[in-house]
Write a protein that holds these residues in place. Structure first.
Motif, mmCIF file in Angstrom:
data_model
loop_
_atom_site.group_PDB
_atom_site.id
_atom_site.type_symbol
_atom_site.label_atom_id
_atom_site.label_comp_id
_atom_site.label_asym_id
_atom_site.label_seq_id
_atom_site.Cartn_x
_atom_site.Cartn_y
_atom_site.Cartn_z
ATOM 1 N N TYR A 1 61.961 45.588 43.161
ATOM 2 C CA TYR A 1 61.434 46.754 44.273
ATOM 3 C C TYR A 1 60.351 46.638 44.693
ATOM 4 N N GLU B 1 60.383 51.888 37.435
ATOM 5 C CA GLU B 1 60.997 50.749 36.505
ATOM 6 C C GLU B 1 59.976 50.370 35.461
ATOM 7 N N GLU C 1 64.485 45.834 32.780
ATOM 8 C CA GLU C 1 63.849 47.059 33.574
ATOM 9 C C GLU C 1 62.447 46.391 34.247
ATOM 10 N N HIS D 1 60.376 53.101 32.956
ATOM 11 C CA HIS D 1 61.464 53.084 32.135
ATOM 12 C C HIS D 1 61.290 51.717 31.058
ATOM 13 N N GLU E 1 69.691 57.518 39.792
ATOM 14 C CA GLU E 1 69.089 56.277 40.588
ATOM 15 C C GLU E 1 70.410 56.191 41.735
ATOM 16 N N HIS F 1 72.188 46.515 42.372
ATOM 17 C CA HIS F 1 71.416 46.144 41.202
ATOM 18 C C HIS F 1 71.427 47.463 40.311
ATOM 19 N N GLU F 2 71.388 48.445 40.984
ATOM 20 C CA GLU F 2 71.525 49.839 39.941
ATOM 21 C C GLU F 2 72.757 49.769 39.187
ATOM 22 N N MET G 1 72.693 47.425 36.266
ATOM 23 C CA MET G 1 71.896 48.009 35.410
ATOM 24 C C MET G 1 72.768 49.107 34.559
ATOM 25 N N SER H 1 63.514 44.860 37.444
ATOM 26 C CA SER H 1 63.857 45.982 38.324
ATOM 27 C C SER H 1 62.688 46.067 39.141
ATOM 28 N N GLN I 1 70.460 56.691 35.217
ATOM 29 C CA GLN I 1 71.113 55.818 36.111
ATOM 30 C C GLN I 1 72.067 56.567 37.251
#
Ligand code: OFO
Length: 170
Positions: A24, A50, A17, A53, A130, A93-94, A97, A20, A127
């Motif tokens: 970003y 993130e 997290e 999170h 996202e 990337h998401e 995840m 991430s 998610q």
């Protein structure tokens, strides 16, 4: 009380997290450099999400009296081919995840760890949102192509985003 295996896996997810967030932040810096200040704003808010999170997981580990081990955060890349490619990489990337969170949910289910399973469902739902948000932005940029005015308009839209702590809402 969570198992040692779950503790280790949640610590790894905590690191992901924060990575991430770092990724970003790198995308925000790239967009700012290219003059896409709206997209830079959007990614900097994604960075804040993130971190939120990560902190939700951190708090859960604390509440479970687990050992928290903060590992080194991998350096993200700092250059991207285009605005579109930054968002495409964000989606990829998401998706990764989401896969990891699904695997963690499987583990919680296998261990009959209902508390952790319940926590992870929050992430699994997050998610979906996202991925959907980033996909929508990608569709718009693809539609626009190289049209300068179109890109300017999307950038203006991305500038409107404000930070709302996702962990405070649900
Ligand atoms: Fe934490 O959801 Fe993105 O990575």
């Amino acid at each position: 009380m969570i198992s040692k295996k779950m503790e280790t896996e949640l610590n790894l997810q905590l690191n992901k997290e924060f990575y991430s967030g770092y990724l970003y932040l790198a995308m925000s810096a790239y967009c700012s450099k290219k003059g896409f200040n709206g997209a830079a704003n959007w990614f900097s808010i994604q960075y804040q999400e993130e971190i939120a999170h990560g902190m939700k997981l951190f708090k859960y580990l604390e509440d479970q009296d687990a050992d928290i081990v903060l590992e080194k955060i991998e350096a993200p890349k700092s250059n991207f081919d285009s605005l579109l490619s930054a968002f495409e990489e964000s989606l990829a990337h998401e998706q990764k995840m989401t896969g990891w969170l699904n695997e963690l949910s499987d583990l919680a289910m296998k261990e009959k760890d209902h508390a952790t399973y319940n926590l992870l469902q929050w992430y699994v739902t997050e998610q979906v949102e996202e991925e959907a948000t980033v996909s929508e932005i990608i569709d718009k940029i693809r539609m626009i192509g190289d049209n300068g005015y179109g890109l300017y308009t999307v950038d203006q839209e991305l500038a409107q985003r404000i930070f709302v702590d996702p962990t405070a809402q649900k």
